[in-house]
Design a protein around this motif. Structure first.
Motif, short mmCIF file in Angstrom:
data_model
loop_
_atom_site.label_atom_id
_atom_site.label_comp_id
_atom_site.label_asym_id
_atom_site.label_seq_id
_atom_site.Cartn_x
_atom_site.Cartn_y
_atom_site.Cartn_z
N GLY A 199 30.27 44.50 37.03
CA GLY A 199 29.87 43.97 38.32
C GLY A 199 30.19 42.51 38.57
O GLY A 199 29.61 41.88 39.46
N LEU A 200 31.12 41.93 37.83
CA LEU A 200 31.49 40.54 38.05
C LEU A 200 32.46 40.44 39.22
O LEU A 200 33.32 41.31 39.41
N SER A 201 32.34 39.37 40.00
CA SER A 201 33.19 39.21 41.18
C SER A 201 33.09 37.78 41.71
O SER A 201 31.98 37.22 41.75
N PRO A 202 34.24 37.20 42.09
CA PRO A 202 35.58 37.76 41.96
C PRO A 202 36.09 37.68 40.52
O PRO A 202 35.70 36.78 39.76
N VAL A 203 36.94 38.63 40.17
CA VAL A 203 37.63 38.60 38.88
C VAL A 203 38.99 37.94 39.12
O VAL A 203 39.85 38.52 39.79
N VAL A 204 39.14 36.74 38.59
CA VAL A 204 40.36 35.95 38.82
C VAL A 204 41.16 35.92 37.52
O VAL A 204 40.66 35.48 36.48
N GLY A 205 42.38 36.41 37.58
CA GLY A 205 43.23 36.44 36.40
C GLY A 205 44.37 35.45 36.49
O GLY A 205 44.97 35.27 37.55
N VAL A 206 44.66 34.79 35.36
CA VAL A 206 45.79 33.88 35.27
C VAL A 206 46.85 34.51 34.38
O VAL A 206 46.54 35.01 33.30
N VAL A 207 48.11 34.51 34.84
CA VAL A 207 49.22 35.04 34.05
C VAL A 207 50.30 33.97 33.92
O VAL A 207 50.34 33.02 34.70
N GLY A 208 51.17 34.15 32.92
CA GLY A 208 52.14 33.13 32.61
C GLY A 208 53.42 33.17 33.41
O GLY A 208 54.12 32.16 33.53
N ASN A 209 53.76 34.33 33.97
CA ASN A 209 54.98 34.42 34.77
C ASN A 209 54.87 35.57 35.76
O ASN A 209 53.97 36.42 35.66
N SER A 210 55.80 35.61 36.70
CA SER A 210 55.72 36.56 37.82
C SER A 210 55.85 38.01 37.38
O SER A 210 55.37 38.92 38.08
N SER A 211 56.46 38.27 36.22
CA SER A 211 56.63 39.64 35.77
C SER A 211 55.29 40.29 35.38
O SER A 211 55.21 41.51 35.24
N VAL B 182 52.33 39.70 37.16
CA VAL B 182 51.41 39.70 38.29
C VAL B 182 50.97 41.12 38.65
O VAL B 182 49.77 41.40 38.82
N ASP B 183 51.93 42.02 38.79
CA ASP B 183 51.59 43.39 39.19
C ASP B 183 50.70 44.07 38.15
O ASP B 183 49.78 44.84 38.52
N ALA B 184 50.96 43.80 36.87
CA ALA B 184 50.14 44.41 35.82
C ALA B 184 48.70 43.94 35.94
O ALA B 184 47.76 44.75 35.83
N ALA B 185 48.50 42.65 36.19
CA ALA B 185 47.14 42.12 36.32
C ALA B 185 46.44 42.69 37.56
O ALA B 185 45.24 43.01 37.52
N LYS B 186 47.17 42.83 38.65
CA LYS B 186 46.58 43.41 39.87
C LYS B 186 46.18 44.86 39.63
O LYS B 186 45.11 45.30 40.07
N SER B 187 47.02 45.61 38.95
CA SER B 187 46.73 47.03 38.74
C SER B 187 45.51 47.22 37.84
O SER B 187 44.84 48.26 37.92
N LEU B 188 45.19 46.24 37.01
CA LEU B 188 44.02 46.33 36.15
C LEU B 188 42.73 46.10 36.91
O LEU B 188 41.65 46.49 36.45
#
Length: 457
Positions: free
Chosen positions: A270-282, A284-290
């Motif tokens: 129940g945490l929100s917002p869940v903000v993820g940091v990634v190292g490169n653009s490749s 981004v989609d993986a983090a969003k899908s999670l």
């Protein structure tokens, strides 16, 4: 992971109740590791044909005349001393010998067992022998190879068979085991996982959830336990009726192994917002899908912390940081009052994209250690913030706590609430490539090595 650091107290360092003697203010083991790594770099750079001379013999290795490839032979990756990729030796052990973690010392010291016959009765009552079909590669394994992983030095030494995650088939059981021969299991070992046969305490294993392949199961234990323990330290697990007003969480390396678990578990809790940091653009989609509500791509941001503030202007209840020196101070600064910074790694303190630690790399690492942030207890109190760190490889005695975490993870897996990270499979003979890939910082999800003891399905 953890890097050894020592505080100068006039000739010794007090760690727990033990005194650690220092040389020029440094742990002698770190100085030995530095010398060994620099020697590896010199030889690999200027006279690579001599690399074979840097390889200590493995005491449990079968000699050439006795090597067999039948059911009783164990193949493992043995590291004889600190160094580069050349130290990752794939060896065949003597007939009946398996690998073992440091918390089975009531049976034998790590990393190798005595010879175990298929019908052996000397297996400890609380253990099983598994034919390990797959194990995962973690960044900590590179640190072990360099000689900088504290628990590996403290509990195992050299030689060492690295690795924590296993998945395979039970071959033999102790008298008190709840498993039976033929059961498919996955779990963790306190080192020794880079092997096709491992002896493990019963409590550290679980049946492989339906729908998961052996390789997927091997990708899960270490990262999922690390993630849930981090959320436990942050006060979000076990789930209680009392909840903080601020439920924002910032997760660095959100598309990595631990990060991918943290994102999914944070949503479940129940945490929100869940903000993820990634190292490169490749990534981004993986983090969003999670399940990330916001994904920040560091490579596309001129000011990382401005993006962090925009995603949660009131600050963060929790920040998960395994980066180390590059982000620790910024992470602390962006905690909300009562917020907790959870530290479980120091990747940016170590070289990325380099398998060898040259003299310049050691100088760079020393500079980074000197610039590590210091958190004053009075400031922590006045600002109403907390900083907590952990390393699960020191937690072998915390059986009840780890049992609770593992049970929750298996419950989520069986219900389909969390999914396995993306898996990249390799064969054991490519272990050097696997280490290079994880050190590059370009890997997404988990790297899993198939041992060849049976086709990992």
């Amino acid at each position: 992971m953890s890097i050894t650091s020592s505080k100068n107290t006039g000739g010794h360092d007090v760690v727990g109740r033990q005194k650690k003697w220092l040389i020029l203010g440094q742990d002698p083991e770190v100085l030995k590791a530095m010398a060994a790594n620099i020697l590896s770099w010199i030889v690999s750079t200027f006279c690579p044909h001599l690399q074979g001379r840097l390889l200590p013999s493995c005491p449990a290795e079968a000699d050439g005349s006795s090597v067999s490839h039948n059911h009783g032979s164990t193949r493992c990756v043995s590291i004889g001393r600190p160094g580069g990729l050349e130290q990752l030796r794939v060896v065949t052990l003597r007939e009946g010998v398996a690998t073992v973690g440091y918390n089975v010392t009531h049976f034998c010291p790590p990393p190798f067992t005595p010879s175990l016959s298929p019908s052996s009765t000397i297996i400890p009552a609380d253990c099983v022998v598994i034919r390990n079909e797959a194990f995962s590669v973690n960044y900590a394994d590179c640190t072990i190879r360099w000689g900088l992983y504290e628990s590996a030095k403290k509990f195992v030494g050299w030689p060492i068979v690295p690795g924590f995650d296993v998945a395979g088939v039970v071959e033999a059981v102790g008298s008190e085991s709840k498993f039976k021969v033929g059961d498919q299991v996955f779990g963790v070992t306190m080192f020794g996982a880079y092997s096709s046969r491992v002896i493990i305490p019963d409590v550290q294993l679980r049946p492989i959830p339906k729908g998961l392949s052996t390789s997927q199961a091997a990708a899960l234990p270490c990262v999922s336990l690390t993630a849930l323990y981090a959320l436990y330290l942050a006060g979000h697990f076990p789930i209680t009726k009392t909840k903080h007003n601020n439920r924002a969480i910032l997760i660095h390396s959100a598309a990595g192994g631990v990060g991918s678990m943290l994102v999914q578990m944070s949503k479940l809790l129940g945490l929100s917002p869940v903000v993820g940091v990634v190292g490169n653009s490749s990534k981004v989609d993986a983090a969003k899908s999670l399940g990330c509500d916001v994904v920040i791509d560091k490579s596309a941001e001129s000011d990382l912390w401005a993006a962090v503030e925009q995603a949660s202007p009131q600050g963060y209840a929790t920040i998960m940081d395994a980066n180390g020196v590059s982000t620790l101070q910024g992470s602390y600064d962006h905690l909300a009052p009562t917020g907790r910074l959870i530290v479980f790694g120091f990747h940016s303190n170590l070289p990325m994209g380099r398998a060898m630690l040259s003299p310049m790399e050691w100088i760079r690492m020393a500079k980074k250690m000197m610039s590590m942030p210091k958190f004053d207890p009075m400031d922590l109190t006045v600002e109403n913030k907390s900083v907590l760190g952990f390393n699960l490889s020191f937690c072998a005695d915390e059986k009840e706590q780890l049992l609770q975490l593992f049970e929750q993870i298996c419950l989520w897996l069986n219900k389909g609430d969390i999914c396995c990270p993306r898996v990249v499979e390799m064969e054991m003979d490519r272990i050097g490539e696997a280490h290079e890939l994880i050190q590059s910082g370009k890997s997404i999800g988990k790297i899993v090595i198939r041992t060849g003891s049976r086709n990992a399905q």
